[in-house]
Design a protein around this motif. Sequence first.
Motif, short mmCIF file in Angstrom:
data_model
loop_
_atom_site.label_atom_id
_atom_site.label_comp_id
_atom_site.label_asym_id
_atom_site.label_seq_id
_atom_site.Cartn_x
_atom_site.Cartn_y
_atom_site.Cartn_z
N ASN A 81 17.94 -32.87 -7.28
CA ASN A 81 16.83 -33.56 -8.08
C ASN A 81 15.63 -33.69 -7.33
N LYS A 82 14.57 -33.20 -7.68
CA LYS A 82 13.24 -33.48 -7.04
C LYS A 82 12.85 -34.78 -6.98
N ASN A 83 13.01 -35.57 -8.37
CA ASN A 83 12.60 -36.86 -8.38
C ASN A 83 13.07 -37.72 -7.46
N ILE A 84 14.74 -37.44 -7.18
CA ILE A 84 15.56 -38.27 -6.33
C ILE A 84 15.08 -38.08 -4.89
N GLU A 85 14.90 -36.83 -4.68
CA GLU A 85 14.79 -36.50 -3.05
C GLU A 85 13.34 -36.89 -2.64
N ASN A 86 12.28 -36.60 -3.55
CA ASN A 86 11.03 -37.29 -3.42
C ASN A 86 10.76 -38.91 -3.07
N PHE A 87 11.51 -39.50 -3.92
CA PHE A 87 11.51 -40.83 -3.93
C PHE A 87 12.50 -41.35 -2.90
N ASP A 88 13.35 -40.68 -2.44
CA ASP A 88 14.01 -41.01 -1.09
C ASP A 88 13.23 -40.83 0.12
N LEU A 89 12.57 -39.73 0.22
CA LEU A 89 11.84 -39.45 1.21
C LEU A 89 10.72 -40.56 1.46
N LYS A 90 10.16 -41.07 0.38
CA LYS A 90 9.12 -42.23 0.33
C LYS A 90 9.80 -43.50 0.56
N LEU A 91 10.65 -44.00 -0.08
CA LEU A 91 11.05 -45.26 -0.07
C LEU A 91 12.85 -45.61 0.30
N ASN A 92 13.28 -44.58 1.08
CA ASN A 92 14.58 -44.63 1.80
C ASN A 92 15.66 -44.97 0.58
N LEU A 93 15.84 -44.45 -0.64
CA LEU A 93 16.88 -45.16 -1.23
C LEU A 93 18.50 -44.96 -0.60
N LYS A 94 18.50 -44.12 0.09
CA LYS A 94 19.74 -43.76 0.48
C LYS A 94 20.20 -44.67 1.80
N GLU A 95 19.11 -45.26 2.33
CA GLU A 95 19.24 -46.29 3.52
C GLU A 95 19.83 -47.57 2.76
N ARG A 96 19.11 -47.85 1.56
CA ARG A 96 19.65 -49.01 1.00
C ARG A 96 21.20 -48.71 0.75
N PHE A 97 21.71 -47.68 0.18
CA PHE A 97 23.02 -47.30 -0.24
C PHE A 97 23.70 -47.54 1.05
N GLU A 98 23.26 -46.82 2.27
CA GLU A 98 23.97 -47.14 3.52
C GLU A 98 24.14 -48.61 4.01
N ASP A 99 23.28 -49.43 3.72
CA ASP A 99 23.30 -50.83 3.90
C ASP A 99 24.54 -51.62 3.28
N LEU A 100 25.04 -51.07 2.12
CA LEU A 100 26.31 -51.29 1.39
C LEU A 100 27.68 -50.74 2.00
N SER A 101 27.51 -50.08 3.26
CA SER A 101 28.72 -49.14 3.47
C SER A 101 29.95 -50.24 3.81
N TYR A 102 29.56 -51.43 4.14
CA TYR A 102 30.42 -52.36 4.47
C TYR A 102 31.40 -52.64 3.40
N LEU A 103 31.26 -52.40 2.26
CA LEU A 103 32.15 -52.50 1.07
C LEU A 103 33.43 -51.88 1.27
N HIS A 104 33.09 -50.74 1.95
CA HIS A 104 34.24 -49.75 2.20
C HIS A 104 35.31 -50.44 2.96
#
Length: 359
Positions: free
Chosen positions: A140-163
Amino acid sequence: MNQYPSYIYEPAKSIEVFEASEKYLNTNPLLKEKITNLGWCYQSIGKSIPQTMENFWSGHFFPFVESSEELQISFNLVMFGLYKQAFMSLRSALEVGMLSVYYNINDDGHKIVKDWLNSKDAWEANTPRSDKIWKILKKNKNIENFDLKLNLKERFEDLSYLHNFVHTKGYKYSNKLGLMKPNYQTFEETIFLKWLDAYEKVVIIVATLHMLKYPIASIEYEWDDKVGIDNPFPVLEPYEIDRIKEILPFSYFREIQTIASVDPDTQELLEHIKNLPDMTEKEKEQQIVDFDKSMIENGQGFIEWEKQELKWLEKMSDEAKEKVIRRIDSIREWAIENNMMKPKIERLKEEEFFDKNFD
């Protein structure tokens, strides 16, 4: 006295922790308000997922519902001092919340969700791993462009410890949470606040993904001018957007609104709604009356409904009070004429409905 002597984690201990948790939140009203607003925010985001004749009851909405329920269960668990399990539920809420966008990424979730929804015994029906989820989301282009600009996936990875709570990665992620914790449930402020921090991050990630998939959820507009209270469109009310603004980082919401301003689907739907004729006050009032009558007929009955309406009157302006009182008087006449004073279950009992033989 322990009523279940073979158990250390007994229910009575959880009741004690619940009372301590309640006391803590009552003495920290801002935290209590934050938890409440996070819950409302998440519920509002669910309205952004389109419900059409084609996908209604298809199961495309199930991942979001399951995610929402996991968050509520997580809150219950943390209030009762079951901290490890509360973090595990947060992990599940995050994962299934992302699946809500994953399965609907091409607006065909009502079709492709079926095998997973029905728990089919096949590899393809397994819950996908996070790397696969992100791969699909970024199509999805909206998600891709947003992530490139504001690193949403990085915020997700910060929660990897929940695993780690799911798989009990040693002492730190076990039921022994807390510095001086005994081997039974206790209230732990530090752990409670850590849970709240993770809870907020989960809500931010899932809400952001939904708003990027459905940017019209960020549009601030007085929709009731066009549709009244019976809004068939996947949009949010201004007060709901205000709540979301309080939760999402400022840069996130600003970027989502920028995306919405140029997103073709968003602008097309927005123009369609704006071009609808304005509803008259009489039409809006009739909508409210029809809704109230439905609630009375199929649920609580007029007497209980009126009690609730009179409670709400206290918070209204004089002009609004007069309008509501006239509505109550009118609906009372209807309720008397149609035997709608009591709750439906009581009316059915009086009619001996449950004694009838339907064979």
